[in-house]
Design a protein around this motif. Structure first.
Motif, PDB file in Angstrom:
ATOM      1  N   TYR A  52       0.797  -1.222   0.000  1.00 22.34           N
ATOM      2  CA  TYR A  52       0.000   0.000   0.000  1.00 22.34           C
ATOM      3  C   TYR A  52       0.832   1.275   0.000  1.00 22.34           C
ATOM      4  CZ  TYR A  52      -3.764  -3.236   0.925  1.00 22.34           C
ATOM      5  OH  TYR A  52      -4.657  -4.271   0.825  1.00 22.34           O
ATOM      6  N   SER A  53       2.018   1.234   0.583  1.00 21.34           N
ATOM      7  CA  SER A  53       2.865   2.422   0.629  1.00 21.34           C
ATOM      8  C   SER A  53       4.292   2.010   0.946  1.00 21.34           C
ATOM      9  CB  SER A  53       2.358   3.410   1.688  1.00 21.34           C
ATOM     10  OG  SER A  53       2.431   2.824   2.985  1.00 21.34           O
ATOM     11  N   LEU A  54       5.236   2.902   0.655  1.00 23.25           N
ATOM     12  CA  LEU A  54       6.627   2.649   1.004  1.00 23.25           C
ATOM     13  C   LEU A  54       6.761   2.668   2.520  1.00 23.25           C
ATOM     14  CD1 LEU A  54       8.533   4.850  -1.615  1.00 23.25           C
ATOM     15  CD2 LEU A  54       8.345   2.350  -1.586  1.00 23.25           C
ATOM     16  N   GLN A  55       7.261   1.585   3.074  1.00 24.34           N
ATOM     17  CA  GLN A  55       7.490   1.519   4.513  1.00 24.34           C
ATOM     18  C   GLN A  55       8.823   2.199   4.854  1.00 24.34           C
ATOM     19  OE1 GLN A  55       4.902  -0.070   6.558  1.00 24.34           O
ATOM     20  NE2 GLN A  55       4.029   0.415   4.559  1.00 24.34           N
ATOM     21  N   ARG A  56       9.056   2.380   6.125  1.00 26.63           N
ATOM     22  CA  ARG A  56      10.275   3.062   6.561  1.00 26.63           C
ATOM     23  C   ARG A  56      11.271   2.038   7.101  1.00 26.63           C
ATOM     24  NH1 ARG A  56       9.412   8.518   6.554  1.00 26.63           N
ATOM     25  NH2 ARG A  56      11.384   8.833   7.650  1.00 26.63           N
ATOM     26  N   PRO A  57      12.569   2.343   7.032  1.00 25.40           N
ATOM     27  CA  PRO A  57      13.569   1.397   7.538  1.00 25.40           C
ATOM     28  C   PRO A  57      13.350   0.990   8.987  1.00 25.40           C
ATOM     29  CG  PRO A  57      14.632   3.095   6.240  1.00 25.40           C
ATOM     30  CD  PRO A  57      13.189   3.509   6.381  1.00 25.40           C
ATOM     31  N   GLU A  58      12.895   1.941   9.822  1.00 28.28           N
ATOM     32  CA  GLU A  58      12.705   1.586  11.230  1.00 28.28           C
ATOM     33  C   GLU A  58      11.625   0.539  11.411  1.00 28.28           C
ATOM     34  OE1 GLU A  58      11.165   5.936  10.775  1.00 28.28           O
ATOM     35  OE2 GLU A  58      12.786   4.675   9.960  1.00 28.28           O
ATOM     36  N   SER A  59      10.637   0.514  10.511  1.00 21.62           N
ATOM     37  CA  SER A  59       9.601  -0.526  10.595  1.00 21.62           C
ATOM     38  C   SER A  59      10.186  -1.890  10.260  1.00 21.62           C
ATOM     39  CB  SER A  59       8.451  -0.205   9.640  1.00 21.62           C
ATOM     40  OG  SER A  59       7.784   0.974  10.031  1.00 21.62           O
ATOM     41  N   TYR A  60      10.954  -1.959   9.179  1.00 26.56           N
ATOM     42  CA  TYR A  60      11.574  -3.234   8.810  1.00 26.56           C
ATOM     43  C   TYR A  60      12.528  -3.711   9.908  1.00 26.56           C
ATOM     44  CZ  TYR A  60       9.754  -2.860   4.028  1.00 26.56           C
ATOM     45  OH  TYR A  60       8.946  -2.788   2.918  1.00 26.56           O
ATOM     46  N   ARG A  61      13.278  -2.798  10.497  1.00 27.99           N
ATOM     47  CA  ARG A  61      14.200  -3.187  11.578  1.00 27.99           C
ATOM     48  C   ARG A  61      13.423  -3.718  12.774  1.00 27.99           C
ATOM     49  NH1 ARG A  61      16.880   1.915  10.206  1.00 27.99           N
ATOM     50  NH2 ARG A  61      18.737   1.456   8.940  1.00 27.99           N
ATOM     51  N   LEU A  62      12.330  -3.055  13.111  1.00 26.12           N
ATOM     52  CA  LEU A  62      11.513  -3.503  14.235  1.00 26.12           C
ATOM     53  C   LEU A  62      10.947  -4.885  13.969  1.00 26.12           C
ATOM     54  CD1 LEU A  62      10.183  -2.824  16.972  1.00 26.12           C
ATOM     55  CD2 LEU A  62       8.275  -1.829  15.678  1.00 26.12           C
ATOM     56  N   TRP A  63      10.430  -5.106  12.754  1.00 29.93           N
ATOM     57  CA  TRP A  63       9.879  -6.417  12.418  1.00 29.93           C
ATOM     58  C   TRP A  63      10.969  -7.485  12.486  1.00 29.93           C
ATOM     59  CZ3 TRP A  63       7.359  -3.930   7.523  1.00 29.93           C
ATOM     60  CH2 TRP A  63       6.289  -3.125   7.937  1.00 29.93           C
ATOM     61  N   HIS A  64      12.152  -7.148  12.039  1.00 27.65           N
ATOM     62  CA  HIS A  64      13.278  -8.088  12.136  1.00 27.65           C
ATOM     63  C   HIS A  64      13.550  -8.437  13.592  1.00 27.65           C
ATOM     64  CE1 HIS A  64      17.535  -9.106  12.708  1.00 27.65           C
ATOM     65  NE2 HIS A  64      17.474  -9.666  11.522  1.00 27.65           N
ATOM     66  N   ASP A  65      13.594  -7.433  14.436  1.00 28.76           N
ATOM     67  CA  ASP A  65      13.999  -7.640  15.826  1.00 28.76           C
ATOM     68  C   ASP A  65      12.925  -8.314  16.664  1.00 28.76           C
ATOM     69  OD1 ASP A  65      16.365  -6.412  15.124  1.00 28.76           O
ATOM     70  OD2 ASP A  65      15.873  -4.489  16.054  1.00 28.76           O
ATOM     71  N   GLN A  66      11.671  -8.219  16.237  1.00 31.06           N
ATOM     72  CA  GLN A  66      10.570  -8.789  17.016  1.00 31.06           C
ATOM     73  C   GLN A  66      10.322 -10.264  16.726  1.00 31.06           C
ATOM     74  OE1 GLN A  66       7.272  -6.166  16.079  1.00 31.06           O
ATOM     75  NE2 GLN A  66       7.468  -5.120  18.047  1.00 31.06           N
ATOM     76  N   THR A  67      11.033 -10.844  15.777  1.00 28.50           N
ATOM     77  CA  THR A  67      10.728 -12.207  15.332  1.00 28.50           C
ATOM     78  C   THR A  67      11.906 -13.139  15.582  1.00 28.50           C
ATOM     79  OG1 THR A  67      11.392 -11.503  13.103  1.00 28.50           O
ATOM     80  CG2 THR A  67       9.043 -11.486  13.606  1.00 28.50           C
ATOM     81  N   ASN A  96      13.152   2.884  -5.577  1.00 31.14           N
ATOM     82  CA  ASN A  96      12.608   3.424  -4.331  1.00 31.14           C
ATOM     83  C   ASN A  96      12.097   2.316  -3.419  1.00 31.14           C
ATOM     84  OD1 ASN A  96      13.158   6.031  -5.147  1.00 31.14           O
ATOM     85  ND2 ASN A  96      11.066   6.471  -5.818  1.00 31.14           N
ATOM     86  N   PHE A  97      11.433   1.325  -4.007  1.00 32.54           N
ATOM     87  CA  PHE A  97      10.901   0.224  -3.202  1.00 32.54           C
ATOM     88  C   PHE A  97      12.029  -0.522  -2.494  1.00 32.54           C
ATOM     89  CE2 PHE A  97       9.807  -4.327  -2.887  1.00 32.54           C
ATOM     90  CZ  PHE A  97       8.736  -4.243  -2.017  1.00 32.54           C
ATOM     91  N   PHE A  98      13.080  -0.874  -3.227  1.00 34.78           N
ATOM     92  CA  PHE A  98      14.150  -1.649  -2.609  1.00 34.78           C
ATOM     93  C   PHE A  98      15.050  -0.796  -1.722  1.00 34.78           C
ATOM     94  CE2 PHE A  98      13.024  -4.714  -5.971  1.00 34.78           C
ATOM     95  CZ  PHE A  98      12.904  -5.846  -5.184  1.00 34.78           C
ATOM     96  N   ALA A  99      15.013   0.522  -1.883  1.00 34.84           N
ATOM     97  CA  ALA A  99      15.779   1.404  -0.989  1.00 34.84           C
ATOM     98  C   ALA A  99      15.027   1.721   0.293  1.00 34.84           C
ATOM     99  CB  ALA A  99      16.120   2.706  -1.708  1.00 34.84           C
ATOM    100  N   SER A 100      13.727   1.430   0.322  1.00 35.85           N
ATOM    101  CA  SER A 100      12.877   1.901   1.424  1.00 35.85           C
ATOM    102  C   SER A 100      13.112   1.191   2.746  1.00 35.85           C
ATOM    103  CB  SER A 100      11.402   1.771   1.029  1.00 35.85           C
ATOM    104  OG  SER A 100      11.049   0.407   0.873  1.00 35.85           O
ATOM    105  N   GLY A 101      13.926   0.129   2.741  1.00 33.98           N
ATOM    106  CA  GLY A 101      14.236  -0.529   4.006  1.00 33.98           C
ATOM    107  C   GLY A 101      14.136  -2.031   4.005  1.00 33.98           C
ATOM    108  N   VAL A 102      13.744  -2.638   2.872  1.00 30.46           N
ATOM    109  CA  VAL A 102      13.564  -4.089   2.873  1.00 30.46           C
ATOM    110  C   VAL A 102      14.850  -4.826   3.253  1.00 30.46           C
ATOM    111  CG1 VAL A 102      11.614  -4.122   1.281  1.00 30.46           C
ATOM    112  CG2 VAL A 102      13.930  -4.178   0.375  1.00 30.46           C
ATOM    113  N   LEU A 103      15.997  -4.234   2.918  1.00 30.88           N
ATOM    114  CA  LEU A 103      17.261  -4.905   3.260  1.00 30.88           C
ATOM    115  C   LEU A 103      17.477  -4.985   4.763  1.00 30.88           C
ATOM    116  CD1 LEU A 103      19.662  -3.492   0.517  1.00 30.88           C
ATOM    117  CD2 LEU A 103      18.801  -5.827   0.717  1.00 30.88           C
TER     118      LEU A 103
END
Length: 318
Positions: A52-67, A96-103
């Motif tokens: 739905y929208s470009l997510q932010r790096p902090e969201s991806y980092r949080l999801w990584h750390d919570q699992t 833009n999509f791949f720079a948005s934080g997926v890494l």
């Protein structure tokens, strides 16, 4: 690079659903802990917010750390790319999509799902150009993401992940894709054709086009709403078992008469029948048929660990 081992990952599409609170999620569980709870129940989840929208790096980092360490996310590609641009002139949008934080997901990054709109017809030239742009490893992502524009400036993640392999899957919804040429194109680019159960609304195809299989179960009788009974779960378990061992089922629904090269396939399966809270339980019951462990049945203990009240119920039996 070693071939697939036939690993099976069964989970859910998304995790933020209000009707799940107090039912799948224990009463009193803080919303910020819902992903943590779900990831202890099931080993993989599709990220839907990225559609739905470009997510932010902090969201991806949080999801990584919570699992958990061995957890995997599938990432749904941007609808701006698939629905608005319809895969045409998308290099900048992909950057833009791949720079948005997926890494920031690191080794927890699984396949990328690209879902096409029902109105989009099969266009081999457009698909070929799109597939050619898709990055397949950390370095390729870094190179593409480095072309991002000001929309993600100052909020990007560009560091490549050592050893990361990126797989891509395509879900189609127009009958024109029932075409042998489409299957050949997918195989040439090693893009998986999504096996989608959509209650008969959109094409259901089971051609094997990559070294992994991606399944989305949206409901077999009512889209997004109906649960899967014993017979349906047995049906899917038999298919997954055949695919992971390198075979194909006798009654496969195919667009091409050409048989795929034999070999083990990793399998990713996501339940998207979330409306009536069927998805997590259907995922657990399917996993059990394949001898895979889940956290269902441990929810009372997990609720206490996460600081919530007990669920007051056991997982439904099948």
């Amino acid at each position: 690079m070693a071939g697939p081992r036939g690993d099976v990952h069964i989970g859910i599409s998304g995790w933020r659903y209000a009707p799940w609170r107090g039912r799948f999620y224990p009463p009193g569980l803080a919303q910020r802990k819902e992903l943590e709870f779900a990831s202890l129940m099931l080993p993989t989840i599709e990220i839907n917010g990225s559609f739905y929208s470009l997510q932010r790096p902090e969201s991806y980092r949080l999801w990584h750390d919570q699992t958990p360490e061995d957890f995997l996310f599938a990432v749904k590609g941007s609808r701006y790319i698939t629905h608005m641009l319809q895969l045409k002139d998308v290099r900048q949008a992909l950057a833009n999509f791949f720079a948005s934080g997926v890494l920031a997901l690191g080794q927890k990054m699984g396949p990328v799902l690209w879902q096409l709109p029902p109105s989009m017809r099969y266009d081999p030239g457009r698909l070929d150009a799109f597939f050619s742009l898709l990055p397949r490893d950390g370095r390729a992502v870094r190179a593409l993401a480095g072309e991002h524009d000001e929309r993600v400036a100052g909020r990007s993640v560009l560091e490549p992940v050592r050893g990361l392999r990126i797989r891509h899957a395509l879900e189609v919804r127009h009958p024109s894709f029932v075409d042998p040429g489409f299957i050949a194109l997918l195989r040439r680019h090693q893009v998986a054709l999504v096996v989608a159960d959509t209650a008969g609304r959109w094409p259901w195809l089971e051609d094997l086009t990559a070294d992994f299989v991606y399944i989305r179960l949206h409901g077999d009788k009512a889209l997004y709403a109906s649960g899967y009974g014993d017979a349906a779960l047995d049906h899917w378990a038999a298919r997954i078992d055949a695919w992971r061992q390198g075979g194909q089922v006798d009654d496969a629904k195919l667009a091409s008469p050409k048989v795929a090269r034999r070999g083990r396939h990793d399998v990713f399966c996501y339940f998207d029948n979330d409306v009536k809270v069927h998805a997590p339980y259907d995922a657990a019951h399917l996993a059990a048929r394949l001898g895979l462990a889940t956290g269902l049945g441990l929810d009372e203990e997990l609720a206490r660990v996460l600081g919530a009240g007990g669920t007051g119920r056991a997982a439904p039996a099948r």
